[in-house]
Design a protein around this motif. Structure first.
Motif, short mmCIF file in Angstrom:
data_model
loop_
_atom_site.label_atom_id
_atom_site.label_comp_id
_atom_site.label_asym_id
_atom_site.label_seq_id
_atom_site.Cartn_x
_atom_site.Cartn_y
_atom_site.Cartn_z
N GLY A 123 70.30 40.47 71.96
CA GLY A 123 70.09 39.29 72.64
C GLY A 123 70.03 38.10 71.74
O GLY A 123 69.63 38.52 70.42
N ASN A 124 69.92 36.91 72.31
CA ASN A 124 69.78 35.73 71.36
C ASN A 124 68.07 35.93 70.98
O ASN A 124 67.35 36.33 71.57
CB ASN A 124 69.76 34.57 72.18
N PRO A 125 67.92 34.97 70.04
CA PRO A 125 66.41 34.73 69.60
C PRO A 125 65.81 34.16 71.00
O PRO A 125 66.31 33.45 71.66
CB PRO A 125 66.68 33.97 68.69
N ASN A 126 64.68 34.61 71.12
CA ASN A 126 64.03 33.89 72.39
C ASN A 126 64.29 34.11 73.52
O ASN A 126 63.92 33.77 74.47
CB ASN A 126 63.84 32.33 72.22
N SER A 127 65.08 35.27 73.75
CA SER A 127 65.46 35.68 74.97
C SER A 127 64.58 36.55 75.88
O SER A 127 64.61 36.93 76.95
CB SER A 127 66.88 36.36 74.87
N GLY A 128 63.33 36.99 74.81
CA GLY A 128 62.57 37.86 75.71
C GLY A 128 62.84 39.44 75.21
O GLY A 128 62.19 40.42 75.61
N LYS A 129 63.85 39.70 74.26
CA LYS A 129 64.19 41.05 73.75
C LYS A 129 63.11 42.07 73.15
O LYS A 129 62.85 42.94 73.53
CB LYS A 129 64.96 40.71 72.66
N SER A 130 62.06 41.28 72.33
CA SER A 130 61.09 41.92 71.69
C SER A 130 60.11 42.27 72.60
O SER A 130 59.38 43.48 72.68
CB SER A 130 60.38 41.19 70.73
N THR A 131 59.73 41.67 73.77
CA THR A 131 58.87 41.75 74.89
C THR A 131 59.60 42.97 75.63
O THR A 131 58.55 43.93 75.98
CB THR A 131 58.60 40.58 75.81
N ILE A 132 60.83 42.74 75.94
CA ILE A 132 61.22 44.06 76.63
C ILE A 132 61.25 45.33 75.88
O ILE A 132 60.75 46.59 76.50
CB ILE A 132 62.65 43.77 77.18
N ALA A 153 60.17 39.91 81.76
CA ALA A 153 59.53 40.92 80.62
C ALA A 153 58.47 40.58 80.56
O ALA A 153 57.41 41.67 80.30
CB ALA A 153 60.55 40.57 79.30
N THR A 154 57.62 39.52 80.60
CA THR A 154 56.26 39.03 80.20
C THR A 154 55.32 39.95 81.38
O THR A 154 54.36 40.24 80.97
CB THR A 154 55.80 37.62 80.15
N ARG A 155 55.73 40.40 82.38
CA ARG A 155 55.09 40.76 83.55
C ARG A 155 55.56 42.40 83.80
O ARG A 155 55.16 43.00 84.47
CB ARG A 155 55.10 40.06 84.70
#
Lengths: 698, 47
Positions: free
Chosen positions: A29-38, A165-167
């Protein structure tokens, strides 16, 4: 809290102790797409951190159990495209190409669909088996933007799962879809690049069919597109022996060169843009069909823009940035101070227990001294600074997660121009506040080599957390009323010197143009507590590991040097350690700290700056709590400040020097980085002390 | 620039322009910080 991710070697990582995974999934995914959170939400604590072979970009892997079956999740670096221009892109592409994961989960930021789908389209052209996670679905709804998920899935020919992702919303569905989709064969997506380019693609693919090694490998059409886009690295990577290509391969490359010549006659310099234009054309049509905006939503100035009007305001921006930094330090110290007291008390108690235990067991005095004075005293005096270091990383992670870090780069752009750099260089400098090693590595995002070298040279002047123990000790001993302010002044001093040296180096070595500043500003978000904690552990963990290895060895070395020659009083001036210090001490007399103890601490501080404090612990033979008193006897406020400045500036630590060498690939630049900092440190130390005395301070 | 969404025919909006220092430009829903040097190289037509 999650346990620390374990650092593993590539070999260790491959042997999977939990048995073979039944499904391997790569996150893209792009940076800032929430990939790390997922990634964090999927794998939780079951993460392993290592490095990609040959490069220092972090490789993260994790596991998850679903219905008793094991899924291996590989987190690929965030990237906007699948070219080979940046290291991150190259790693992502190489992984997909060579390891062929059963499924690629492509995380897209639903609020920025056009740009995010650019990567998706490239994945599909490649023929990867993609599952789309349409992330930040809640923000879409909040902005009254509706996405026809089913239609999008139908048009792209892949499953699409909306997620928040955040929730953690949509993640169970994502896993279920992953099981259903894993391992499927996908026909590559075909984008029509127009008659001229299509003709060349056909000619190239025809040649590829005659090359046996390319059979069954990736889609020929995609390879041809990549070749015409100017990317030959991909083809040579597939070759059996990249250094000596067989004649058929050479012919293919020759054909490509001819094709590009023909196409350039038609399109001129715009050939590169043709590919991007056609892909965006496809995406534009797609988005028009599936995304419905309420007219009001488009007109509405989003909250993020409203915040930006204030935060990046030309007058308010810099004061607000300084305020944020001041807040970070207040948070770190106001909260950290009581914690430091607890850790201190713990080590004092622990040293006492071990000491009396060894005495009771009849251990000789020398063994007791090694454990209590050497190891527990030395390592303990460093570990007491864990709380402020973790708190600082927590605060920085918060700034990064909220999106403010990118604004800081924007705000500082004008300012950075005075030293011939642009705003993007500011992020490595800010990371340097945490640790100089990742700061030097973070310069990789700078496209221009001169910018990179200049940033590397000045980055070590950013005061890292390793210097913090020194400040906490000295500022606590002499400026306890204004501790936060004094420490803040040192960070500012580092920044000011970085700017001055930047101007000097620019004039000396890097005259010429400034490169262009282009950077994404992610929308503001409320950072998640869990993500921030994980980020903090990631970085703070490197300090813990260092405490376990370099600092531990240094402390033992110091203890040995303090006990030799045999029979000498422990850590006295007659010991080897004392003699080294006595020899160097006169050098530092003009700066107000001409004692042999100070000289020894500075020399050993090259190993790691936090060793300076550990050294004082050993040579004054006291635990952390007693250190403050001893320091007060041996120093004055003025010499203490000069010493702190010296500690800030002189020689980047061993780990940073090694990183500079690796990144610049030049001993000359590395030597310059070490040499100038040594001279500058001495000069500033002397200046502070002498000018201070003239002004009547002591 | 293309991978960040700045391609021919795209609609750009100016979110912030102080007449010194970088601009903030909107590309679809995304926001880009653009140095003045780079921004001056983009040819635009008023929509």
């Amino acid at each position: 809290m999650e346990p620390l991710p374990r650092e593993t070697s590539p070999h260790e990582r491959r042997s999977n102790k939990e048995g073979p995974a039944e499904l391997v999934v790569a996150l893209v995914g792009n940076p800032n797409s929430g990939k790390s959170t997922i990634f964090n939400n999927l794998t939780g604590a079951r993460q392993q951190v290592g490095n990609w072979p040959g490069v220092t970009v972090e490789r993260k892997e994790g596991h998850l159990l679903s219905d008793g079956k094991l899924v291996r999740v590989v987190d690929l670096p965030g990237t906007y495209s699948l070219g080979a221009y940046s290291e991150d892109e190259a790693i992502t592409r190489r992984y997909l190409l060579t390891e062929k994961p059963a499924l690629v989960i492509n995380i897209v930021d639903g609020t920025n669909l056009e740009r995010n789908l650019y990567l998706t389209v490239q994945l599909l052209e490649m023929g990867a088996n993609v599952l789309l996670a349409l992330n930040m679905y809640d923000e879409l709804q909040a902005r009254q933007i509706s996405v026809a998920v089913d239609r999008l899935s139908q048009l792209l020919g892949i499953p699409v799962i909306p997620t928040v992702a955040t929730r953690g919303q949509g993640l169970p569905e994502l896993i279920r879809a992953a099981w259903a989709a894993g391992g499927q064969k996908k026909e590559p997506l075909v984008i029509n690049y127009g008659p001229e380019i299509e003709a060349e693609i056909t000619a190239l693919t025809k040649m590829m069919e005659g090359i046996p090694e390319l059979k069954g490998s990736w889609a020929h059409r995609w390879l041809a597109v990549k070749l015409l886009e100017g990317d030959t690295a991909l083809l040579t990577a597939l070759a059996p022996n990249p250094r000596r290509l067989p004649p058929a391969w050479e012919a293919l490359l020759a054909q490509r060169a001819e094709a590009i010549k023909r196409l350039e006659r038609v399109f001129g310099e715009d050939l590169d843009a043709q590919f991007a234009d056609r892909r965006y054309g496809f995406i534009g049509g797609l988005v028009r069909e599936v995304v419905k905006r309420r007219p009001s939503a488009e007109e509405r100035l989003s909250l993020s823009d409203k915040i930006d009007q204030v935060v990046t305001n030309r007058f308010l921006g810099i004061p607000l940035f300084l305020l944020a930094m001041w807040g970070v330090f207040q948070f770190t110290f106001k909260l950290g101070d009581p914690l430091v007291g607890w850790v201190e008390a713990f080590f004092e108690w622990f040293g006492g227990i071990v000491g009396s235990g060894l005495e009771g067991a009849g251990a000789p005095e020398i063994v007791r001294s090694l454990f209590v004075d050497g190891i527990i005293g030395g390592v303990g005096s460093v570990l007491v600074f864990l709380p402020p270091i973790f708190l600082l990383f927590f605060a920085l992670s918060l700034l990064e997660g909220s999106g403010y870090m990118a604004r800081a780069a924007y705000i500082m752009d004008r300012f950075m121009h005075t030293l011939g750099l642009h705003g993007k260089s500011f992020i490595p400098l800010l990371i340097g506040v945490g640790c100089n090693v990742p700061a030097v590595m973070a310069t990789r995002t700078l496209e221009n080599k001169q910018d990179r070298l200049l940033t590397i040279l000045i980055a070590p002047l950013m005061s890292c957390t390793a210097r913090l123990p020194i400040y906490v000790l000295f500022a606590g001993a002499f400026f306890s009323a204004n501790q936060g302010l004094v420490i803040f002044s040192l960070y500012l001093l580092g920044l000011i010197l970085a700017i001055l040296m930047g101007v000097v180096f620019k004039a000396l070595f890097f005259r010429g143009t400034t490169s262009h500043f282009v950077m994404e500003l992610p929308p503001y978000r409320v950072p998640t507590f869990r993500g921030t904690l994980l980020h903090m552990w990631d970085r703070g963990g490197s300090f813990l590991r260092k405490a376990g290895t370099i600092i531990f060895s240094a402390v033992v070395l110091i203890w040995v040097l303090s006990n030799l020659p045999w029979g000498v009083e422990y850590a006295s001036q007659e010991s080897w350690l004392g003699r080294i210090g006595t020899f160097l001490a006169p050098l530092f007399k003009p700066a107000g700290f001409g004692s042999w103890e100070a000289a020894v601490a500075l020399v050993l501080g090259i190993l790691a700056k936090e060793v300076v404090v550990g050294t004082f612990g050993v040579i004054y033979g006291v635990q952390e709590a007693g250190l403050t008193e001893v320091i007060q006897q041996h120093w004055t406020p003025l010499s203490a400040y000069a010493f702190m400045a010296m500690s800030l500036i002189y020689i980047p630590c061993i780990a940073t020097i090694a990183t500079i060498k690796r990144e610049t690939n030049s001993w000359a630049w590395t030597g310059l980085a070490v040499g100038y900092s040594l001279a500058l440190g001495w000069l500033v130390g002397v200046l502070i002390y002498q000018v201070g005395r003239l002004l009547g301070y002591a | 620039m293309a991978e960040l969404g700045v391609v021919r025919g795209i609609r750009l909006g100016i979110v912030k322009n102080d007449h010194v220092g970088p601009l903030i430009v909107s590309v679809g829903e995304g926001r880009l910080a653009l140095g003045r040097g780079m921004a001056s190289k983009i040819l635009v037509e008023e929509a």
